[in-house]
Design a protein around this motif. Sequence first.
Motif, mmCIF file in Angstrom:
data_model
loop_
_atom_site.group_PDB
_atom_site.id
_atom_site.type_symbol
_atom_site.label_atom_id
_atom_site.label_comp_id
_atom_site.label_asym_id
_atom_site.label_seq_id
_atom_site.Cartn_x
_atom_site.Cartn_y
_atom_site.Cartn_z
ATOM 1 N N UNK A 27 0.823 -1.207 0.000
ATOM 2 C CA UNK A 27 0.000 0.000 0.000
ATOM 3 C C UNK A 27 0.864 1.268 0.000
ATOM 4 N N UNK A 28 1.946 1.240 0.747
ATOM 5 C CA UNK A 28 2.853 2.398 0.758
ATOM 6 C C UNK A 28 3.423 2.656 -0.623
ATOM 7 N N UNK A 66 2.939 6.042 -3.067
ATOM 8 C CA UNK A 66 4.064 6.724 -3.726
ATOM 9 C C UNK A 66 3.846 6.784 -5.237
ATOM 10 N N UNK A 67 3.381 5.694 -5.821
ATOM 11 C CA UNK A 67 3.139 5.645 -7.267
ATOM 12 C C UNK A 67 2.133 6.715 -7.690
ATOM 13 N N UNK A 68 0.975 6.712 -7.062
ATOM 14 C CA UNK A 68 -0.079 7.642 -7.481
ATOM 15 C C UNK A 68 0.307 9.094 -7.202
ATOM 16 N N UNK A 98 -6.306 5.642 -1.314
ATOM 17 C CA UNK A 98 -5.569 4.457 -0.866
ATOM 18 C C UNK A 98 -5.118 4.625 0.580
ATOM 19 N N UNK A 99 -4.656 5.827 0.906
ATOM 20 C CA UNK A 99 -4.198 6.118 2.264
ATOM 21 C C UNK A 99 -5.343 5.998 3.262
ATOM 22 N N UNK A 100 -6.488 6.595 2.928
ATOM 23 C CA UNK A 100 -7.634 6.582 3.844
ATOM 24 C C UNK A 100 -8.191 5.182 4.058
ATOM 25 N N UNK A 159 4.401 9.563 5.693
ATOM 26 C CA UNK A 159 5.431 10.332 4.985
ATOM 27 C C UNK A 159 5.190 10.346 3.480
ATOM 28 N N UNK A 160 4.794 9.197 2.923
ATOM 29 C CA UNK A 160 4.552 9.109 1.473
ATOM 30 C C UNK A 160 3.433 10.049 1.053
#
Length: 552
Positions: A160-161, A165-167, A179-181, A192-193
Amino acid sequence: MSSIIESHRLNLRNTILRLLEECKSMKELKQIHTQFMKSPYMPQSDQLLLISRLLYFCAISSSGSLSYATDIFRLIKNPNLYVYNVMIRAYASRNCGGDKNHSFKSLLLYKEMLYEGIMPNCLTFPFLVKECATRIDGGTGRSVHGQVIKYGFYDDVFVQNSLIHLYSACGFLSVARKSFDEMLKRDVVSWNSMIVGYLRSGGLDEALDLFRMMRSKNIVTWNSIITGFVQGGRPKEALELFREMQIVSSDMVRPDKFTIASVLAACAHLGAIDHGKWVHGYLNRNGLECDVVIGTALVDMYGKCGSVERAYKVFEGMSRMDTPAYTAMIAVLALHGFSKDAFDLFGEMEMSGVKPNHVTFVGLLSACSHGGLVEKGRWCFDVMKDVYSIEPQVHHYACLVDILSRAGLFDEAERVIGDMPVKPDVFVWGALLGGCQMHGKVELGERVAKYLIDLEPLNHASYVNLCDIYAKSGRFEDVKNIRKFMKERGIKKEVVGCSMIEIDGVVHEFSVRGSPDVVIERVLRVLNVLNNDMKIEKGVYYEGNYEISVWS
């Protein structure tokens, strides 16, 4: 007898494993490789183990060789998941600088792995996603994301991290935030990402909101937010964050050289020399190494804060000077009009065997511009091309046009623009327009200004410059017409200029729109007193974007 052979086999295997762990070069590795491949006591299972370890060194180590790793990989009859993951990681980490014309070998290996019936694990996908991010390839990244979901690794925090970073790298901030949420468990890398993603896209407030929500911050978190605010044009807040870092952080999170470099950059932007001196002292008090990076940042800070002597003292004290260090000192000397000293330092740079880069020549050309050194400017331009094989970029041409225009050599300046191998931008034309303002070249200035207006019809600067040319030539009716046109079209300065001053270590900022730090009424009272004391004949004076009437 069999026990003796088994003991010899184990000793040989363990010895080779130890040698592989201690291996420092490809020469040593090839000797080890030869040793166990020729051994008659090495069963196939041990050979596969040793080959896997050897492959890891070749593929991952900075002393390894990806081509040798590829040769070894192709000789393995039935590579397992570990072997595939090592090679996928290697290709993802060395993808030719993100060259999209270079074959996507990590993805090809992934497809080959699936074809061979080997299922991926949580270590497979982060490196595939990493290569997509490096290539800024959101389309392929989405496809890999689909594979993540298909094989059930979407809840893995490392995967997921990498997706966040990709998006973020591809500019899909809303997808990254989604994705983070949706993460059930986040670690400090997750936060951080997402923060770095916002900072790189200019979302400083969003980044700060996330930063405030974090319970545990590491040095990467602090460095990211401080650097992001400096680079995002909010250096004063960057200094406030640095102060906060010192107050709330534990002994486990202390400023490092990257923090210091960013804080010094903030001081340079603000002209906050007292803050800069304090940071310099902080380095000494806390035993932080003043290496070439920090030394260069100190030179830049002192120079931009107006202390050339301190900048040069730091520069002289550096144990090693590289290209950025020399370039920073040359830029400082150029900024403050020490043109001869800038070229003397360039001579020392050449004598030391340090090669200049394109930024060095921007500094030298600026020195020529400030010092009126036309011949030196021409020489500088030729040396850059003929001696150092540095192809002039558009900013170099802008500097040369500025030198020629300031000297009143408008025909030559126009020839330079006409012969440019790249299309001249607004800075090149702006340099010519600045010379027209200086020398009162109304006809040429009018032509250049109108050309710039056609290029950027909503940019207020060209209108204001043309107004200044008209005003200096007494064409006040034309000035009024342009003002009227700007008002009708709603053309105005979008970013309000501001002034900053450091008093007793506190940076005060104020602008025409007011400031929380300065009571504007007090400033106006002082201006009124000054106005009453001035003895100026009645008239009208045009300054920038304003028409000012003054009476005696």
